[in-house]
Scaffold this motif. Structure first.
Motif, PDB file in Angstrom:
ATOM      1  N   UNK A 182       0.833  -1.206   0.000  1.00  0.00           N
ATOM      2  CA  UNK A 182       0.000   0.000   0.000  1.00  0.00           C
ATOM      3  C   UNK A 182       0.868   1.257   0.000  1.00  0.00           C
ATOM      4  N   UNK A 183       1.949   1.256   0.768  1.00  0.00           N
ATOM      5  CA  UNK A 183       2.877   2.390   0.774  1.00  0.00           C
ATOM      6  C   UNK A 183       3.478   2.570  -0.618  1.00  0.00           C
ATOM      7  N   UNK A 184       3.821   1.473  -1.265  1.00  0.00           N
ATOM      8  CA  UNK A 184       4.377   1.556  -2.618  1.00  0.00           C
ATOM      9  C   UNK A 184       3.379   2.202  -3.581  1.00  0.00           C
ATOM     10  N   UNK A 185       2.108   1.795  -3.493  1.00  0.00           N
ATOM     11  CA  UNK A 185       1.111   2.290  -4.440  1.00  0.00           C
ATOM     12  C   UNK A 185       0.788   3.765  -4.214  1.00  0.00           C
ATOM     13  N   UNK A 186       0.572   4.143  -2.942  1.00  0.00           N
ATOM     14  CA  UNK A 186       0.109   5.503  -2.655  1.00  0.00           C
ATOM     15  C   UNK A 186       1.266   6.490  -2.572  1.00  0.00           C
ATOM     16  N   UNK A 187       2.325   6.134  -1.820  1.00  0.00           N
ATOM     17  CA  UNK A 187       3.422   7.082  -1.624  1.00  0.00           C
ATOM     18  C   UNK A 187       4.295   7.202  -2.871  1.00  0.00           C
ATOM     19  N   UNK A 188       4.622   6.076  -3.487  1.00  0.00           N
ATOM     20  CA  UNK A 188       5.548   6.108  -4.629  1.00  0.00           C
ATOM     21  C   UNK A 188       4.815   6.334  -5.953  1.00  0.00           C
ATOM     22  N   UNK A 226       5.615  -1.490 -20.455  1.00  0.00           N
ATOM     23  CA  UNK A 226       4.188  -1.254 -20.157  1.00  0.00           C
ATOM     24  C   UNK A 226       3.809  -1.823 -18.791  1.00  0.00           C
ATOM     25  N   UNK A 227       2.982  -1.087 -18.061  1.00  0.00           N
ATOM     26  CA  UNK A 227       2.540  -1.530 -16.741  1.00  0.00           C
ATOM     27  C   UNK A 227       1.192  -2.242 -16.866  1.00  0.00           C
ATOM     28  N   UNK A 228       1.139  -3.468 -16.329  1.00  0.00           N
ATOM     29  CA  UNK A 228      -0.097  -4.249 -16.390  1.00  0.00           C
ATOM     30  C   UNK A 228      -1.010  -3.916 -15.212  1.00  0.00           C
ATOM     31  N   UNK A 229      -0.452  -3.721 -14.028  1.00  0.00           N
ATOM     32  CA  UNK A 229      -1.255  -3.529 -12.817  1.00  0.00           C
ATOM     33  C   UNK A 229      -1.648  -2.092 -12.549  1.00  0.00           C
ATOM     34  N   UNK A 230      -2.200  -1.400 -13.534  1.00  0.00           N
ATOM     35  CA  UNK A 230      -2.617  -0.005 -13.327  1.00  0.00           C
ATOM     36  C   UNK A 230      -3.855   0.078 -12.437  1.00  0.00           C
ATOM     37  N   UNK A 231      -4.736  -0.914 -12.536  1.00  0.00           N
ATOM     38  CA  UNK A 231      -5.971  -0.878 -11.752  1.00  0.00           C
ATOM     39  C   UNK A 231      -5.681  -0.880 -10.257  1.00  0.00           C
ATOM     40  N   UNK A 232      -4.654  -1.599  -9.832  1.00  0.00           N
ATOM     41  CA  UNK A 232      -4.329  -1.662  -8.403  1.00  0.00           C
ATOM     42  C   UNK A 232      -3.937  -0.281  -7.880  1.00  0.00           C
ATOM     43  N   UNK A 233      -3.208   0.496  -8.678  1.00  0.00           N
ATOM     44  CA  UNK A 233      -2.807   1.841  -8.255  1.00  0.00           C
ATOM     45  C   UNK A 233      -4.026   2.745  -8.160  1.00  0.00           C
ATOM     46  N   UNK A 234      -4.873   2.712  -9.174  1.00  0.00           N
ATOM     47  CA  UNK A 234      -6.056   3.576  -9.199  1.00  0.00           C
ATOM     48  C   UNK A 234      -6.989   3.246  -8.036  1.00  0.00           C
ATOM     49  N   UNK A 235      -7.196   1.965  -7.755  1.00  0.00           N
ATOM     50  CA  UNK A 235      -8.080   1.565  -6.653  1.00  0.00           C
ATOM     51  C   UNK A 235      -7.492   1.993  -5.315  1.00  0.00           C
ATOM     52  N   UNK A 236      -6.172   1.870  -5.145  1.00  0.00           N
ATOM     53  CA  UNK A 236      -5.534   2.292  -3.894  1.00  0.00           C
ATOM     54  C   UNK A 236      -5.681   3.796  -3.677  1.00  0.00           C
ATOM     55  N   UNK A 237      -5.531   4.584  -4.744  1.00  0.00           N
ATOM     56  CA  UNK A 237      -5.692   6.042  -4.626  1.00  0.00           C
ATOM     57  C   UNK A 237      -7.141   6.393  -4.287  1.00  0.00           C
ATOM     58  N   UNK A 238      -8.058   5.744  -4.958  1.00  0.00           N
ATOM     59  CA  UNK A 238      -9.483   6.002  -4.685  1.00  0.00           C
ATOM     60  C   UNK A 238      -9.826   5.645  -3.235  1.00  0.00           C
ATOM     61  N   UNK A 239      -9.312   4.527  -2.747  1.00  0.00           N
ATOM     62  CA  UNK A 239      -9.550   4.134  -1.350  1.00  0.00           C
ATOM     63  C   UNK A 239      -8.926   5.131  -0.386  1.00  0.00           C
ATOM     64  N   UNK A 240      -7.755   5.666  -0.736  1.00  0.00           N
ATOM     65  CA  UNK A 240      -7.079   6.661   0.095  1.00  0.00           C
ATOM     66  C   UNK A 240      -7.969   7.886   0.296  1.00  0.00           C
TER      67      UNK A 240
END
Length: 698
Positions: A182-188, A226-240
């Motif tokens: 989660x720190x990787x997705x939101x902070x980085x 190319x990044x495959x896991x873009x949805x995980x980043x977007x969902x983490x930001x939305x949850x934040x």
């Protein structure tokens, strides 16, 4: 040459304190013995005695002495002043010095001093809080939330404090591995990149232009791929953002100042289900590609292990320089000069043979050890369907048994909680039990119990309690549990070896999780209800198991709905009541009804025979090797019928007989393969005798 003894004497007498590079540049023969004699230090003599009494090979005892003497020489201290941090500093400096003197030599990067650490720890020279091994001391462990956030260059200090508070709050309801991600997705991936887009961003209110630029930035990785896991980043930001909205209602004085509109529009989540289905389809295609190749991989690891095992057994029976023939190849038993030195010190000598045709020197003991663990890993993964981290966590205590009233024993394998934090039990097949028994026998073949050691969890960054782990081996001076990366590397090496002779393995990579998906596919395709498969795999949801099974969705839905409909009709409303004596008797009788002429049927409890008792064709039949003679009779009868059908022109009958013959021969080959496996004798435990006067009880 004349100056060497003088320099050595100056070092031993501490007249000169050399640098580590200078000391390594001019190695001295038997330096440790000269240094110890010159010091006249009782504590150093005590250390030598402990080294001799320690359970180490001669080469490791010699290294424990030489490395300590090198440390005392270059640091200019006595043994009484040596601390754990001093040894860690010496080990790292020694690695740098060797890499400087031997550039390009990967062996020079080896971390030395582990035997020295073990001996000093056993002597009580370190504080009680010091880890027992150097490897444990080098592991950093879990980082604090502040340390995880500080890994990323965030310029806005107010936002950094907000992120620290947010992750601290989230840490209460999540594990360390999830929090780290989660720190990787939101902070980085979110805020650090937002500051790249707009270095003057002061709050969480992101403009549509800056959001669009950030959204474009995360479509590729930092390396340009190319990044495959873009949805995980977007969902983490939305949850934040939505977490801050929710918490602000409860604690406005703490969170309300940071409330801002979520920059992620609802349109970003459209098509999420479709994208996830594409991921499942790629996983199913991956399973379909690898499932036909699994028998080739299994045959490869078995053949390699059998060859190495039999060659080792034959080599151990001959004397030095004696020639022998194994599998059509001539070999000669060899004892090298280094082996003779080990013999003079009473140490074990590795078995080596020389191929008479090529002249290659083969360390057959090491090769057999490697082949065994390759075989054990592949067989355990494919027969149990466990995750790779669960494989590494298997212990001697995981093996249990259930005894039926008629005396029949059913072997069970207890899987410790891992990903879903749920313990589960897997009934072991004969093949899986043989693998587990072989591992136990290998560990206890010298009359000692399985070593009790700790395991480092790379996800939670924690050390386990001391346990008798099954997948462990001696790593230099210290036994260590296989890590997940090692298991992956073992499987990859076997795949690369097969790629040289089989085109299907070229450009294809097997992972431990592939065995789990194939295991799930074979379970469901064999008629096992999918909810039972979910229980065996440790899934919390049947939908997860469905995503593992590489079959057509229509088949899964139809079979599962038929099973649910049937179960709702026959089961009472109070489904979770206690079992009656009659129900328990029926449960036990089920295992008796599974016994057939040729062996045993593997159909699960509560399910009838779905193949109309056509046992030869049934994938659930496990042939007893004792019935191989009966298979020969059935094959002869089928060949006679095939000849008659061919003469009469019965095309449909010919097709059916050919199918039956193919399945019969496949089951015969499987039974013969099981016969070739060596019997595993775990021995019969003997009662401990009462301790005699003067002897301590174990």
């Amino acid at each position: 040459m004349a100056i060497t003894p003088g320099v050595r004497s100056l070092f031993c007498l501490r007249v000169i304190q050399p640098s580590l590079v200078a000391f390594r540049l001019n190695p001295f023969q038997n330096y440790a013995s000269f240094f110890i004699s010159a010091q006249v230090d009782p504590l150093l003599d005590e250390y030598v005695a402990h080294v001799q009494d320690h359970h180490l090979r001669h080469i490791h005892r010699r290294e424990a002495l030489s490395e300590l003497c090198a440390l005392l020489t270059v640091q200019g201290v006595s043994l009484d002043d040596v601390t754990a941090p001093a040894i860690l500093h010496f080990a790292q400096a020694n690695r740098r010095a060797r890499s400087t003197l031997q550039p390009g030599n990967t062996a020079a990067n080896r971390l030395t001093g582990q035997g020295m650490w073990n001996v000093l720890h056993s002597m009580g020279r370190f504080p009680s809080s010091t880890p027992p091994t150097m490897r444990a001391a080098l592991m950093r462990g879990q980082r604090t939330v502040e340390e995880m956030v500080d890994q990323y260059p965030i310029g806005n200090h107010a936002v950094k404090r907000l992120l620290v508070e947010y992750f601290t709050r989230r840490r209460v309801d999540t594990d360390y591995s999830t929090l780290k991600n989660l720190v990787l997705l939101v902070a980085h991936h979110f805020w650090e990149k937002i500051e790249r887009v707009n270095p003057h961003q002061a709050d969480l209110r992101i403009s549509p232009e800056h959001y669009a630029a950030w959204r474009q930035m995360i479509t590729v990785k930092d390396d340009g791929k190319p990044r495959i896991g873009q949805d995980a980043i977007v969902i983490a930001v939305r949850s934040f953002y939505y977490d801050l909205h929710t918490w602000a209602a409860e604690e406005p004085e703490r969170w309300a100042a940071w409330v801002a509109p979520c920059p992620v529009p609802p349109s970003e989540l459209r098509g999420l289900g479709s994208r996830r289905r594409r991921i499942n389809e790629r996983s199913a295609d991956r399973t379909r590609q690898r499932q036909p190749l699994l028998p080739l991989l299994v045959e490869h690891v078995e053949t390699r292990y059998d060859r190495a095992r039999l060659l080792l057994e034959q080599a151990n029976k001959v004397t030095e320089n004696e020639a022998f023939v194994h599998d059509g190849t001539a070999y000669r038993r060899v004892i090298t000069e280094s082996d003779r030195k080990l013999l003079r010190h009473g140490d074990a000598v590795p078995t080596r043979v020389r191929d008479e045709l090529t002249g290659d020197l083969i360390h057959i003991g090491t090769e057999e050890e490697s082949a065994f663990w390759d075989w054990a890993a592949v067989e355990t993964l494919r027969h149990s369907g466990v995750r790779v981290e669960e494989l590494c966590e298997l212990t001697h205590l995981s093996v249990r048994q259930y005894e039926r009233p008629n005396g029949e024993l059913i072997a069970l394998l207890v899987i410790a909680p891992s990903k879903t934090d749920r313990e589960r039990v897997i009934p072991m097949s004969a093949e899986l039990f043989h693998v587990i028994a072989s591992i136990i026998r290998r560990h206890t073949r010298n009359g000692r119990p399985i070593p009790i050691i700790t395991r480092y969890d790379p996800h939670d960054k924690e050390w386990s309690a001391p346990m008798p782990f099954l997948f462990q081996r001696q790593n230099g001076t210290t036994p260590a549990v296989f890590c997940t990366g090692t298991i992956q590397e073992m499987i990859s090496r076997r795949g690369n070896a097969l790629a040289e002779v089989h085109r299907g393995f070229r450009g294809l990579k097997f992972t431990p999780h592939d065995f789990r998906r194939i295991f799930a596919t074979e379970l469901v395709n064999s008629g096992l209800p999918i909810h039972i498969g979910a229980a065996l795999l440790g899934h919390l949801s049947v939908q997860t198991t469905r995503s593992y099974v590489a079959v057509f969705d229509d088949d899964v839905i139809r079979h599962y709905q038929e099973f649910l409909h049937h179960r709702r009709q026959v089961r009472p409303e109070d489904e979770y009541r206690d079992t009656t004596d009659q129900e328990w008797a029926e449960f036990e009788e089920h295992f008796d009804r599974r016994k057939v002429e040729l062996g045993s049927c593997g159909r699960p409890y509560g399910t009838p025979c779905q193949h109309e008792h056509a046992c030869i064709r049934c994938p659930m039949l496990h042939v007893n090797p004792k019935m191989l003679g009966r298979l020969e009779e059935l094959e002869a009868d089928l060949l006679t019928r095939l000849q008659r059908a061919t003469e009469e022109g019965w095309v449909g009958e010919i097709e059916g007989i050919n199918l039956t013959l193919a399945l019969l021969r496949g089951k015969r080959d499987e039974a013969q393969r099981r016969i070739r496996r060596p019997a595993v004798d775990l021995g019969i435990p003997e009662p401990r005798s009462a301790s005699r006067p003067g002897e301590g009880s174990e």
